[in-house]
Design a protein around this motif. Structure first.
Motif, PDB file in Angstrom:
ATOM      1  N   ALA A 245       7.602  22.212  74.885  1.00 49.72           N
ATOM      2  CA  ALA A 245       7.809  22.289  73.439  1.00 49.72           C
ATOM      3  C   ALA A 245       6.709  23.082  72.728  1.00 49.72           C
ATOM      4  CB  ALA A 245       7.891  20.887  72.856  1.00 49.72           C
ATOM      5  N   GLY A 246       5.709  23.562  73.483  1.00 54.96           N
ATOM      6  CA  GLY A 246       4.637  24.353  72.888  1.00 54.96           C
ATOM      7  C   GLY A 246       3.521  23.534  72.268  1.00 54.96           C
ATOM      8  N   GLY A 247       3.379  22.287  72.680  1.00 57.43           N
ATOM      9  CA  GLY A 247       2.359  21.424  72.105  1.00 57.43           C
ATOM     10  C   GLY A 247       0.946  21.834  72.487  1.00 57.43           C
ATOM     11  N   LEU A 248       0.002  21.573  71.582  1.00 55.48           N
ATOM     12  CA  LEU A 248      -1.404  21.903  71.790  1.00 55.48           C
ATOM     13  C   LEU A 248      -2.239  20.635  71.705  1.00 55.48           C
ATOM     14  CD1 LEU A 248      -1.603  25.035  69.430  1.00 55.48           C
ATOM     15  CD2 LEU A 248      -1.075  25.000  71.889  1.00 55.48           C
ATOM     16  N   ASP A 249      -3.443  20.683  72.288  1.00 59.82           N
ATOM     17  CA  ASP A 249      -4.355  19.551  72.157  1.00 59.82           C
ATOM     18  C   ASP A 249      -5.181  19.712  70.883  1.00 59.82           C
ATOM     19  OD1 ASP A 249      -6.147  21.542  72.725  1.00 59.82           O
ATOM     20  OD2 ASP A 249      -7.232  20.410  74.259  1.00 59.82           O
ATOM     21  N   LYS A 250      -6.170  18.840  70.689  1.00 58.64           N
ATOM     22  CA  LYS A 250      -6.970  18.876  69.466  1.00 58.64           C
ATOM     23  C   LYS A 250      -7.809  20.142  69.337  1.00 58.64           C
ATOM     24  CE  LYS A 250      -7.426  13.923  68.567  1.00 58.64           C
ATOM     25  NZ  LYS A 250      -8.364  12.796  68.345  1.00 58.64           N
ATOM     26  N   HIS A 251      -8.044  20.832  70.440  1.00 58.93           N
ATOM     27  CA  HIS A 251      -8.854  22.051  70.426  1.00 58.93           C
ATOM     28  C   HIS A 251      -7.991  23.313  70.427  1.00 58.93           C
ATOM     29  CE1 HIS A 251     -12.454  19.625  71.179  1.00 58.93           C
ATOM     30  NE2 HIS A 251     -11.731  18.967  72.081  1.00 58.93           N
ATOM     31  N   GLY A 252      -6.684  23.168  70.276  1.00 55.97           N
ATOM     32  CA  GLY A 252      -5.796  24.311  70.212  1.00 55.97           C
ATOM     33  C   GLY A 252      -5.403  24.882  71.556  1.00 55.97           C
ATOM     34  N   LEU A 253      -5.646  24.160  72.629  1.00 59.38           N
ATOM     35  CA  LEU A 253      -5.301  24.622  73.976  1.00 59.38           C
ATOM     36  C   LEU A 253      -3.899  24.137  74.357  1.00 59.38           C
ATOM     37  CD1 LEU A 253      -8.746  23.917  75.653  1.00 59.38           C
ATOM     38  CD2 LEU A 253      -7.892  26.104  74.799  1.00 59.38           C
ATOM     39  N   HIS A 254      -3.204  24.927  75.185  1.00 63.25           N
ATOM     40  CA  HIS A 254      -1.811  24.639  75.512  1.00 63.25           C
ATOM     41  C   HIS A 254      -1.710  23.633  76.668  1.00 63.25           C
ATOM     42  CE1 HIS A 254       2.507  26.284  76.303  1.00 63.25           C
ATOM     43  NE2 HIS A 254       2.519  25.128  75.685  1.00 63.25           N
ATOM     44  N   TYR A 255      -2.383  22.530  76.556  1.00 59.49           N
ATOM     45  CA  TYR A 255      -2.269  21.404  77.474  1.00 59.49           C
ATOM     46  C   TYR A 255      -2.946  20.204  76.823  1.00 59.49           C
ATOM     47  CZ  TYR A 255      -6.945  23.196  78.736  1.00 59.49           C
ATOM     48  OH  TYR A 255      -8.228  23.678  78.698  1.00 59.49           O
ATOM     49  N   ILE A 256      -2.667  19.038  77.369  1.00 61.32           N
ATOM     50  CA  ILE A 256      -3.320  17.830  76.853  1.00 61.32           C
ATOM     51  C   ILE A 256      -4.637  17.603  77.576  1.00 61.32           C
ATOM     52  CG2 ILE A 256      -3.076  15.343  76.505  1.00 61.32           C
ATOM     53  CD1 ILE A 256      -0.056  15.735  76.412  1.00 61.32           C
ATOM     54  N   TYR A 257      -4.580  17.642  78.909  1.00 60.06           N
ATOM     55  CA  TYR A 257      -5.776  17.579  79.747  1.00 60.06           C
ATOM     56  C   TYR A 257      -5.793  18.818  80.638  1.00 60.06           C
ATOM     57  CZ  TYR A 257      -5.967  12.643  78.391  1.00 60.06           C
ATOM     58  OH  TYR A 257      -6.033  11.469  77.680  1.00 60.06           O
ATOM     59  N   LYS A 258      -6.975  19.335  80.877  1.00 55.97           N
ATOM     60  CA  LYS A 258      -7.087  20.557  81.669  1.00 55.97           C
ATOM     61  C   LYS A 258      -6.560  20.371  83.084  1.00 55.97           C
ATOM     62  CE  LYS A 258     -10.363  24.200  82.903  1.00 55.97           C
ATOM     63  NZ  LYS A 258     -11.776  24.666  82.815  1.00 55.97           N
ATOM     64  N   ILE A 259      -6.729  19.169  83.637  1.00 58.85           N
ATOM     65  CA  ILE A 259      -6.263  18.921  85.003  1.00 58.85           C
ATOM     66  C   ILE A 259      -4.742  18.797  85.070  1.00 58.85           C
ATOM     67  CG2 ILE A 259      -8.424  17.822  85.701  1.00 58.85           C
ATOM     68  CD1 ILE A 259      -7.052  15.135  85.337  1.00 58.85           C
ATOM     69  N   ILE A 260      -4.087  18.667  83.898  1.00 56.74           N
ATOM     70  CA  ILE A 260      -2.618  18.624  83.851  1.00 56.74           C
ATOM     71  C   ILE A 260      -2.157  19.830  83.034  1.00 56.74           C
ATOM     72  CG2 ILE A 260      -0.581  17.208  83.368  1.00 56.74           C
ATOM     73  CD1 ILE A 260      -2.277  14.768  83.408  1.00 56.74           C
ATOM     74  N   ASP A 261      -2.356  20.984  83.589  1.00 62.18           N
ATOM     75  CA  ASP A 261      -1.991  22.243  82.943  1.00 62.18           C
ATOM     76  C   ASP A 261      -0.734  22.788  83.619  1.00 62.18           C
ATOM     77  OD1 ASP A 261      -1.770  24.640  81.699  1.00 62.18           O
ATOM     78  OD2 ASP A 261      -3.727  25.428  82.305  1.00 62.18           O
ATOM     79  N   TRP A 262       0.403  22.724  82.925  1.00 58.40           N
ATOM     80  CA  TRP A 262       1.678  23.098  83.527  1.00 58.40           C
ATOM     81  C   TRP A 262       1.859  24.602  83.673  1.00 58.40           C
ATOM     82  CZ3 TRP A 262       4.437  19.802  86.166  1.00 58.40           C
ATOM     83  CH2 TRP A 262       4.308  18.432  85.896  1.00 58.40           C
ATOM     84  N   LYS A 263       0.872  25.390  83.250  1.00 58.97           N
ATOM     85  CA  LYS A 263       0.907  26.819  83.585  1.00 58.97           C
ATOM     86  C   LYS A 263       0.656  27.022  85.078  1.00 58.97           C
ATOM     87  CE  LYS A 263      -2.193  28.242  80.607  1.00 58.97           C
ATOM     88  NZ  LYS A 263      -2.422  27.071  79.756  1.00 58.97           N
ATOM     89  N   ARG A 264       0.072  26.006  85.703  1.00 59.38           N
ATOM     90  CA  ARG A 264      -0.130  25.985  87.146  1.00 59.38           C
ATOM     91  C   ARG A 264       0.642  24.803  87.720  1.00 59.38           C
ATOM     92  NH1 ARG A 264      -6.716  26.913  87.424  1.00 59.38           N
ATOM     93  NH2 ARG A 264      -6.747  28.919  86.304  1.00 59.38           N
TER      94      ARG A 264
END
Length: 326
Positions: A245-264
């Protein structure tokens, strides 16, 4: 088992392709089939043992409803325990309020709409809910004790009690899991502040549940491992939907946690599988700690000459002490 019988059994398993070993190598090296046979026998033994314990766990009856509303050290609800349960609720309430409004943060971001996306805050909400239900159930039990012919073993395990049991088990495991995963896999000093709010959300939550775990009588069953696992799987699905859905975290990054990055996706799926395995193992550890807790309390009760508390449905009713009247 005699050596000749063992050799016959080993060769029989090899002939049924139960051991992937080359026959020529087996004939040349007599140690190889023996080693493979022993491993097969050990594996069969453990599978049989795990299956037996699983069937026994499936035959376990649900706990008595009374154990959900009384402390481990007593078979009744005293006034101190009533106050204790509501203090626990107030502590969880303060956790939720501080996490939402970022009280105690050195650098608050004031992005309140992002509060529900973090697993830590899911833990806060679950902890708040179970503490509220626990306070209500204990208050109800405390009032019922004033009735002269009240029998605590007559309490029924209804929907509210079952929900409380589920939420308590999930919150305990999730709080410990969140703390460990955050400090070992998520925390980054360049992004995260080591402030009072961070300590409260990622240390105090586990400490609170461990203290409550020692005080309460709530049972943990090995067969209920899927309770915590279902929450973990549901959160994984949520992170995937949030990413699509294009959601961002509080820092404007396209994931909630870096270890759960669905780009990978490959790496993320491995991380999620490892997380689900970790949650299951953690539940097994908690069940072991429950047995240790119960044994310690039984030993102390035996030395003091008091009746030991049990959780089975077919146990004899324990003597009920009238609660103190305030």
């Amino acid at each position: 088992m005699p050596p000749e019988c063992e050799e016959v059994e080993i060769r029989g398993m090899l002939e049924r392709n139960e051991c992937p070993v080359d026959r020529a190598a087996v004939n040349k090296s007599p140690k190889l089939p023996a080693l493979c046979g022993r491993r097969a026998m050990v594996s069969k033994f453990w599978c049989h043992e795990i299956g037996r314990r699983w069937r026994q766990a499936g035959k376990q009856e649900p706990p008595q409803a009374r154990v959900l509303t009384e402390p481990k050290c007593q078979t009744h609800v005293a006034t101190w325990y009533l106050f204790y349960r509501w203090i626990i609720f107030l502590v969880w309430t303060s956790f939720v309020i501080c996490s939402v409004f970022e009280f105690g943060s050195y650098k608050p971001l004031f992005q309140y709409e992002k509060w529900p996306i973090y697993l830590t805050n899911w833990d806060m909400l679950l902890g708040f809910t179970q503490a509220l239900i626990g306070g209500i159930l204990v208050s109800k039990r405390w009032r019922l004790q004033k009735i002269s012919d009240f029998d605590p073993c007559g309490l029924k395990l209804e929907f509210t009690e079952r929900l409380y049991w589920f939420l308590y088990v999930v919150t305990t495991n999730l709080a410990i899991g969140v703390t460990m995963c955050y400090w070992f896999a998520v925390y980054n000093p360049e992004i995260h502040q080591l402030d009072p709010l961070n300590i409260m959300m990622h240390v105090c939550n586990s400490v609170l549940m461990l203290v409550d775990f020692v005080v309460t009588s709530i049972p943990f069953r090995l067969r209920n491992f899927w309770w915590c696992l279902s929450i973990a799987v549901f959160y994984v699905i949520f992170t995937a939907i949030y990413y699509v859905a294009g959601g961002l975290d509080k820092h404007g990054l396209h994931y909630i946690y870096k270890i759960i990055d669905w780009k990978r996706p490959a790496r993320t799926l491995l991380v999620c599988a490892g997380g689900c395995t970790f949650v299951t193992v953690l539940h097994c550890v908690t069940c072991t700690l429950t047995d240790v807790r119960d044994r310690v309390y039984r030993k102390i009760a035996g030395k003091l000459g008091k009746p030991a508390q049990t959780n089975a449905t077919n146990d004899k009713p324990l003597p009920e002490k009238q609660a103190e009247v305030v």
